[in-house]
Design a protein around this motif. Structure first.
Motif, PDB file in Angstrom:
ATOM      1  N   CYS A  24       0.844  -1.170   0.000  1.00 31.47           N
ATOM      2  CA  CYS A  24       0.000   0.000   0.000  1.00 31.47           C
ATOM      3  C   CYS A  24       0.877   1.215   0.000  1.00 31.47           C
ATOM      4  O   CYS A  24       2.031   1.146  -0.371  1.00 31.47           O
ATOM      5  CB  CYS A  24      -0.924  -0.008   1.183  1.00 31.47           C
ATOM      6  SG  CYS A  24      -2.455   0.748   0.712  1.00 31.47           S
ATOM      7  N   VAL A  25       0.328   2.356   0.425  1.00 34.88           N
ATOM      8  CA  VAL A  25       1.105   3.588   0.462  1.00 34.88           C
ATOM      9  C   VAL A  25       2.252   3.400   1.447  1.00 34.88           C
ATOM     10  O   VAL A  25       2.038   3.022   2.592  1.00 34.88           O
ATOM     11  CB  VAL A  25       0.218   4.768   0.893  1.00 34.88           C
ATOM     12  CG1 VAL A  25       1.028   6.040   0.937  1.00 34.88           C
ATOM     13  CG2 VAL A  25      -0.938   4.905  -0.087  1.00 34.88           C
ATOM     14  N   MET A  29      -0.824   3.842   7.034  1.00 42.54           N
ATOM     15  CA  MET A  29      -1.922   2.885   7.043  1.00 42.54           C
ATOM     16  C   MET A  29      -2.857   3.152   5.878  1.00 42.54           C
ATOM     17  O   MET A  29      -3.177   4.296   5.581  1.00 42.54           O
ATOM     18  CB  MET A  29      -2.705   3.004   8.364  1.00 42.54           C
ATOM     19  CG  MET A  29      -3.837   2.021   8.519  1.00 42.54           C
ATOM     20  SD  MET A  29      -3.224   0.345   8.730  1.00 42.54           S
ATOM     21  CE  MET A  29      -4.749  -0.537   8.974  1.00 42.54           C
ATOM     22  N   THR A  30      -3.292   2.094   5.225  1.00 47.89           N
ATOM     23  CA  THR A  30      -4.267   2.236   4.161  1.00 47.89           C
ATOM     24  C   THR A  30      -5.662   2.252   4.760  1.00 47.89           C
ATOM     25  O   THR A  30      -6.076   1.297   5.385  1.00 47.89           O
ATOM     26  CB  THR A  30      -4.172   1.052   3.182  1.00 47.89           C
ATOM     27  OG1 THR A  30      -2.851   1.019   2.655  1.00 47.89           O
ATOM     28  CG2 THR A  30      -5.153   1.203   2.062  1.00 47.89           C
ATOM     29  N   SER A  31      -6.370   3.321   4.554  1.00 50.86           N
ATOM     30  CA  SER A  31      -7.719   3.416   5.097  1.00 50.86           C
ATOM     31  C   SER A  31      -8.769   3.457   3.994  1.00 50.86           C
ATOM     32  O   SER A  31      -9.944   3.633   4.252  1.00 50.86           O
ATOM     33  CB  SER A  31      -7.835   4.686   5.963  1.00 50.86           C
ATOM     34  OG  SER A  31      -7.506   5.824   5.190  1.00 50.86           O
ATOM     35  N   ILE A  37      -5.619  -4.881   0.845  1.00 46.89           N
ATOM     36  CA  ILE A  37      -4.451  -5.058   1.685  1.00 46.89           C
ATOM     37  C   ILE A  37      -4.244  -3.800   2.515  1.00 46.89           C
ATOM     38  O   ILE A  37      -4.314  -2.695   1.996  1.00 46.89           O
ATOM     39  CB  ILE A  37      -3.190  -5.321   0.834  1.00 46.89           C
ATOM     40  CG1 ILE A  37      -3.331  -6.628   0.070  1.00 46.89           C
ATOM     41  CG2 ILE A  37      -1.942  -5.364   1.701  1.00 46.89           C
ATOM     42  CD1 ILE A  37      -2.217  -6.869  -0.908  1.00 46.89           C
ATOM     43  N   LEU A  38      -4.004  -3.971   3.795  1.00 44.90           N
ATOM     44  CA  LEU A  38      -3.732  -2.850   4.675  1.00 44.90           C
ATOM     45  C   LEU A  38      -2.287  -2.941   5.148  1.00 44.90           C
ATOM     46  O   LEU A  38      -1.826  -4.013   5.527  1.00 44.90           O
ATOM     47  CB  LEU A  38      -4.667  -2.865   5.881  1.00 44.90           C
ATOM     48  CG  LEU A  38      -6.169  -2.964   5.591  1.00 44.90           C
ATOM     49  CD1 LEU A  38      -6.947  -3.009   6.899  1.00 44.90           C
ATOM     50  CD2 LEU A  38      -6.618  -1.800   4.725  1.00 44.90           C
ATOM     51  N   VAL A  39      -1.600  -1.824   5.134  1.00 46.49           N
ATOM     52  CA  VAL A  39      -0.215  -1.794   5.579  1.00 46.49           C
ATOM     53  C   VAL A  39      -0.048  -0.696   6.617  1.00 46.49           C
ATOM     54  O   VAL A  39      -0.444   0.443   6.397  1.00 46.49           O
ATOM     55  CB  VAL A  39       0.752  -1.544   4.402  1.00 46.49           C
ATOM     56  CG1 VAL A  39       2.181  -1.369   4.912  1.00 46.49           C
ATOM     57  CG2 VAL A  39       0.680  -2.697   3.416  1.00 46.49           C
ATOM     58  N   GLY A  46       6.788  -3.429   9.856  1.00 41.27           N
ATOM     59  CA  GLY A  46       5.704  -3.325   8.893  1.00 41.27           C
ATOM     60  C   GLY A  46       4.645  -4.347   9.245  1.00 41.27           C
ATOM     61  O   GLY A  46       4.957  -5.528   9.407  1.00 41.27           O
ATOM     62  N   VAL A  47       3.394  -3.912   9.436  1.00 45.58           N
ATOM     63  CA  VAL A  47       2.299  -4.823   9.779  1.00 45.58           C
ATOM     64  C   VAL A  47       1.346  -4.889   8.594  1.00 45.58           C
ATOM     65  O   VAL A  47       0.778  -3.874   8.191  1.00 45.58           O
ATOM     66  CB  VAL A  47       1.553  -4.361  11.042  1.00 45.58           C
ATOM     67  CG1 VAL A  47       0.435  -5.344  11.392  1.00 45.58           C
ATOM     68  CG2 VAL A  47       2.523  -4.221  12.209  1.00 45.58           C
ATOM     69  N   ILE A  48       1.178  -6.062   8.044  1.00 47.06           N
ATOM     70  CA  ILE A  48       0.387  -6.256   6.833  1.00 47.06           C
ATOM     71  C   ILE A  48      -0.857  -7.072   7.160  1.00 47.06           C
ATOM     72  O   ILE A  48      -0.768  -8.100   7.827  1.00 47.06           O
ATOM     73  CB  ILE A  48       1.203  -6.994   5.772  1.00 47.06           C
ATOM     74  CG1 ILE A  48       2.493  -6.236   5.469  1.00 47.06           C
ATOM     75  CG2 ILE A  48       0.394  -7.205   4.497  1.00 47.06           C
ATOM     76  CD1 ILE A  48       3.533  -7.088   4.805  1.00 47.06           C
ATOM     77  N   THR A  49      -2.000  -6.599   6.695  1.00 43.08           N
ATOM     78  CA  THR A  49      -3.251  -7.312   6.930  1.00 43.08           C
ATOM     79  C   THR A  49      -3.935  -7.620   5.602  1.00 43.08           C
ATOM     80  O   THR A  49      -4.216  -6.715   4.813  1.00 43.08           O
ATOM     81  CB  THR A  49      -4.205  -6.478   7.807  1.00 43.08           C
ATOM     82  OG1 THR A  49      -3.551  -6.140   9.031  1.00 43.08           O
ATOM     83  CG2 THR A  49      -5.474  -7.261   8.111  1.00 43.08           C
ATOM     84  N   LEU A  50      -4.192  -8.887   5.354  1.00 47.18           N
ATOM     85  CA  LEU A  50      -4.987  -9.284   4.192  1.00 47.18           C
ATOM     86  C   LEU A  50      -6.430  -8.923   4.499  1.00 47.18           C
ATOM     87  O   LEU A  50      -6.967  -9.324   5.528  1.00 47.18           O
ATOM     88  CB  LEU A  50      -4.870 -10.787   3.942  1.00 47.18           C
ATOM     89  CG  LEU A  50      -3.447 -11.370   3.869  1.00 47.18           C
ATOM     90  CD1 LEU A  50      -3.513 -12.833   3.465  1.00 47.18           C
ATOM     91  CD2 LEU A  50      -2.597 -10.583   2.911  1.00 47.18           C
TER      92      LEU A  50
END
Length: 373
Positions: A24-25, A29-31, A37-39, A46-50
């Motif tokens: 993501c950016v 955080m991607t909102s 995908i959220l980063v 770096g915390v990545i969420t599917l």
């Protein structure tokens, strides 16, 4: 940089093992509503969420194409020391690939059917070979954490495929003949058994995952030893199901004996000759699988045991294209997954009818179309 892959309710389905993707950016955080995908950047982590919970976080082409450049950036970024990957929704870490989309594309000749496998394999190689990363995607990570909600299986022989995205690499490296057993039968491992089998590196109770994540994020310039120490401490504090034996414990010696053969036919013969309830059940399971897939998978794991990950991925890309050419994949995945028929009619219908030459052809070089890593 280290990659820690946290399995939360992992489903290793169909063509892909449980698997993580991100991007993501950079650094924030991607909102965006509906973002897949959220980063989030937390300190040097770096915390990545599917974020496809309704689809059990299944991987699609967009996610693949976003993840690759992000990982290449993080590989050399001095301000990113660790990456934690998790799934949104609480029901699945990742249910493999978006098989419905790939299947529909293949039926109409859309190039997505070919490009998906190629680009996904390149992504697998990035995770498996990057000096800063750690074994498909999450199974190629350095640290792999299972919880009591984790479910792992490689059911590809039931839909006319094979355990791909590096299955030919990590499965032969499990203890004895366990990897071959899992690959041919699609046997499911749950919870602590995923770690006991060697698929996950650690077991941590799900209620402790949030605290584990925070402690990992708070590490300053962590080393492999630092992360390992934290994970070990949480595993020691996770007593759930510790008293229960490994689900296959009493069968390991039998699996090693009966699945030690020069052919699938030999394995089936061993199972039928043994005659025990466990052996009979496995024989019945194999009788339902694609005969072609069983033979391809057997040869894949036999070869993969002495190959590098890169060599395995090149081999598996060839196999993926052969499965599409022979239509054993798209026809049967439609019946089993899309149409919910669950009664595929295999052709050839028996192991005897699957010639050695036809299997060998599936492993042949694709020339200029071979996977380049």
């Amino acid at each position: 940089m280290l990659v820690l892959l946290i399995y939360l309710n992992v489903f290793a389905c169909v063509t892909l093992p449980f698997f993580c993707v991100c991007v993501c950016v950079w650094g924030q955080m991607t909102s965006q509503a509906g973002a897949e995908i959220l980063v989030e950047k937390v300190g040097n982590a770096g915390v990545i969420t599917l974020n496809r919970p309704k689809a059990l976080n299944a991987l699609n082409m967009n996610m693949i194409r976003l993840m690759y450049p992000q990982l290449k950036k993080w590989e050399t970024d001095k301000e990113t020391d660790i990456v934690i990957v998790k799934g949104a929704g609480g029901k699945a870490f990742c249910a493999g690939g978006d098989i419905r989309a790939v299947t529909e594309a293949g039926k109409i000749g859309d190039p997505l059917a070919k490009n998906f496998f190629r680009e996904e394999y390149i992504l697998n190689n990035t995770i498996g070979t990057c000096p800063n990363l750690g074994v498909g995607l999450s199974v190629h990570g350095r640290f792999r954490v299972a919880t009591e909600k984790t479910l792992f299986a490689m059911p590809e022989t039931a839909i006319g495929l094979f355990p791909d995205v590096g299955g030919g690499y990590f499965l032969p490296r499990l203890q004895g003949q366990l990897g071959l057993f899992l690959a041919l039968t699609g046997f499911r491992l749950k919870g602590r058994d995923v770690q006991r089998a060697g698929v996950a590196s650690h077991f941590v109770e799900s209620q402790k995952i949030a605290a584990l994540e925070k402690e990992l994020v708070d590490l300053k310039t962590p080393s492999i030893e630092d992360v390992s120490r934290v994970l070990d401490s949480y595993q020691k504090r996770s007593s759930l199901d510790a008293e229960k034996p490994f689900v296959l414990e009493q069968h390991i010696d039998v699996i090693d004996k009966l699945f030690q053969s020069n052919s699938v036919e030999g394995i089936v013969h061993n199972l039928k000759t043994d005659g025990s309830p466990f052996a009979q059940k496995q024989a019945e399971t194999l009788a339902k699988m694609s005969p072609t897939s069983l033979k391809i998978t057997f040869k894949q794991l036999q070869a993969g045991g002495t190959m590098s990950l890169q060599e395995v991925l090149v081999m598996e890309y060839r196999l993926s294209q052969a499965c599409m050419v022979y239509a054993i994949y798209f026809f049967c995945v439609c019946l089993v997954l899309v149409d919910k028929d669950h009664s595929p009619k295999w052709s050839p219908s028996t192991l005897k009818e699957v010639s050695e030459q036809s299997v060998e052809d599936c492993f042949s070089s694709l020339g200029d179309r071979d996977l380049k890593l």
